[in-house]
Design a protein around this motif. Structure first.
Motif, mmCIF file in Angstrom:
data_model
loop_
_atom_site.group_PDB
_atom_site.id
_atom_site.type_symbol
_atom_site.label_atom_id
_atom_site.label_comp_id
_atom_site.label_asym_id
_atom_site.label_seq_id
_atom_site.Cartn_x
_atom_site.Cartn_y
_atom_site.Cartn_z
ATOM 1 N N ASP A 27 0.709 -1.277 0.136
ATOM 2 C CA ASP A 27 0.033 -0.092 -0.052
ATOM 3 C C ASP A 27 0.881 1.355 -0.064
ATOM 4 N N LEU A 28 0.536 2.004 -1.116
ATOM 5 C CA LEU A 28 1.374 3.295 -1.247
ATOM 6 C C LEU A 28 0.795 4.322 -0.433
ATOM 7 N N THR A 29 1.451 4.999 0.203
ATOM 8 C CA THR A 29 1.038 6.478 0.786
ATOM 9 C C THR A 29 1.979 7.336 0.361
ATOM 10 N N GLU A 30 2.051 8.944 0.935
ATOM 11 C CA GLU A 30 2.114 9.478 0.568
ATOM 12 C C GLU A 30 3.273 9.382 1.394
ATOM 13 N N ASP A 31 3.752 8.579 2.619
ATOM 14 C CA ASP A 31 4.934 9.514 3.373
ATOM 15 C C ASP A 31 5.797 7.727 2.820
ATOM 16 N N THR A 32 5.577 6.694 1.987
ATOM 17 C CA THR A 32 6.312 5.661 1.553
ATOM 18 C C THR A 32 7.695 6.328 1.078
ATOM 19 N N LYS A 33 8.603 5.428 1.315
ATOM 20 C CA LYS A 33 9.907 6.314 0.596
ATOM 21 C C LYS A 33 10.105 4.962 -0.004
ATOM 22 N N LEU A 34 10.644 6.232 -1.323
ATOM 23 C CA LEU A 34 11.072 5.443 -2.419
ATOM 24 C C LEU A 34 12.221 4.156 -2.640
ATOM 25 N N PHE A 35 13.549 4.762 -1.506
ATOM 26 C CA PHE A 35 15.224 3.682 -1.170
ATOM 27 C C PHE A 35 14.531 2.762 0.068
ATOM 28 N N GLU A 36 14.202 3.167 0.993
ATOM 29 C CA GLU A 36 14.135 2.596 2.021
ATOM 30 C C GLU A 36 12.898 1.954 2.168
ATOM 31 N N ASN A 37 11.389 1.819 1.479
ATOM 32 C CA ASN A 37 10.647 0.882 1.909
ATOM 33 C C ASN A 37 10.188 0.203 0.994
ATOM 34 N N LEU A 38 11.047 0.558 -0.411
ATOM 35 C CA LEU A 38 10.509 -0.301 -1.186
ATOM 36 C C LEU A 38 11.862 -0.451 -2.662
ATOM 37 N N GLY A 39 12.602 -0.001 -1.911
ATOM 38 C CA GLY A 39 14.472 -0.606 -2.199
ATOM 39 C C GLY A 39 14.946 -0.429 -3.606
ATOM 40 N N LEU A 40 14.452 0.727 -3.880
ATOM 41 C CA LEU A 40 15.272 2.063 -5.172
ATOM 42 C C LEU A 40 16.046 2.036 -5.077
ATOM 43 N N ASP A 41 16.977 1.880 -6.191
ATOM 44 C CA ASP A 41 18.417 2.097 -5.700
ATOM 45 C C ASP A 41 19.324 3.085 -7.542
ATOM 46 N N SER A 42 20.454 3.324 -6.902
ATOM 47 C CA SER A 42 20.773 4.383 -8.693
ATOM 48 C C SER A 42 19.911 3.978 -9.681
ATOM 49 N N ILE A 43 19.829 2.716 -9.850
ATOM 50 C CA ILE A 43 19.474 2.259 -11.641
ATOM 51 C C ILE A 43 18.327 2.132 -11.714
#
Length: 93
Positions: A27-43
């Motif tokens: 569940d995505l909220t306004e506060d969902t962190k792209l790096f910490e919560n979703l695991g995004l990296d530079s690529i």
């Protein structure tokens, strides 16, 4: 273009980049962190930017980007909504 439409673009692009099926993202909220919560990296951040450009027709100058833009789902949605608003010609009466 509304913020809701920008949010739909962000969620769809995240789904593609993270290679998730529709509805598999947490569940995505306004506060969902792209790096910490979703695991995004530079690529994946670059891939996300390309997906958003493809979906919206926008061209984003990398000079406009900052770490704050990719901080949370909300900050990215705000950025996309602002870019879409800038790209939409205003109608003067």
């Amino acid at each position: 273009m509304s913020r809701e439409i920008a949010a739909e673009h962000v969620q769809a692009a995240l789904t593609q980049v993270l290679q998730k099926q529709e509805g598999e993202l947490p569940d995505l909220t306004e506060d969902t962190k792209l790096f910490e919560n979703l695991g995004l990296d530079s690529i994946s951040t670059i891939q996300l930017l390309f997906k958003l450009e493809d979906r919206t027709g926008l061209e984003v100058d990398t000079e406009e980007l900052s770490t704050e833009v990719f901080g949370t789902v909300g900050s990215l949605t705000d950025f996309v909504a602002a870019k879409l608003a800038d790209a939409t010609p205003s109608i003067e009466a």
